[in-house]
Design a protein around this motif. Structure first.
Motif: not given
Length: 191
Positions: A157-165
């Motif tokens: 969740p941190v990896l995807f939440g801090a990159s794509f949004p």
């Protein structure tokens, strides 16, 4: 504490360190100490010299940015922000050059993770290639995702939440808010 540090730094000049004792500030030793190899070739100063060289080259490149006719009278042009970044970088590198400390006083890490450095260099090269083929959103999203992973973040969740949004928000700001064209990539132009 801060007032004492300020007074001592004014009394002993820019080369005062809160980690030094009065015994180390013997004036007869000062010229010899300032010109020693350990003092001049510390990590802070070598890094500051490299950063200064990069900023000077970047500053030269900013003078080569073409302007539209009539832009010479505008307060903000294509050269304005790069020129300000150049002056800020030169100022910060000169500040680090003057205030740099010896490695034993600066708390510099003795061992260096070369594998992480090489991994990031390879990742940046792949990012440059990815911009051409994948476009800004996908290439930057994957770059941030891989960079966070290399730095040790493993929670999805941190990896995807801090990159794509953040990449999508930045893309919308650039394209919709500032009307800057970002190439979509060869994959999307083939359809």
């Amino acid at each position: 504490m801060i007032l004492n540090l300020l007074i001592n730094s004014l009394m002993y000049g820019f080369f005062y360190s809160p980690f030094t004792t009065q015994m180390e500030l013997d004036m007869s030793d000062l010229p010899t100490k300032l010109l020693s190899k350990e003092y001049l070739l510390c990590r802070d100063r070598v890094g500051a010299m490299i950063f200064l060289l990069v900023c000077l080259c970047y500053g030269y490149q900013t003078t080569l940015i073409p302007l539209f006719p009539g832009d010479e009278y505008e307060p903000f042009t294509a050269r304005t922000l790069p020129t300000l970044l150049t002056f800020a970088g030169i100022g910060l590198s000169l500040l680090l050059l003057v205030t740099g400390q010896e490695d034993k006083n600066s708390g510099a890490v003795a061992d260096f993770d070369w594998r992480l450095l090489i991994s990031f260099l390879v990742l940046m090269a792949l990012y440059g290639l990815g911009l051409t083929y994948l476009g800004f959103v996908l290439a930057t999203g994957f770059f941030l995702l891989a960079g966070f992973y290399l730095l040790g973040e493993r929670r999805k969740p941190v990896l995807f939440g801090a990159s794509f949004p953040f990449v999508i928000a930045f893309y919308l700001l650039l394209t919709q808010g500032l009307d800057i064209y970002l190439e979509p990539g060869l994959i999307f132009t083939l359809w």
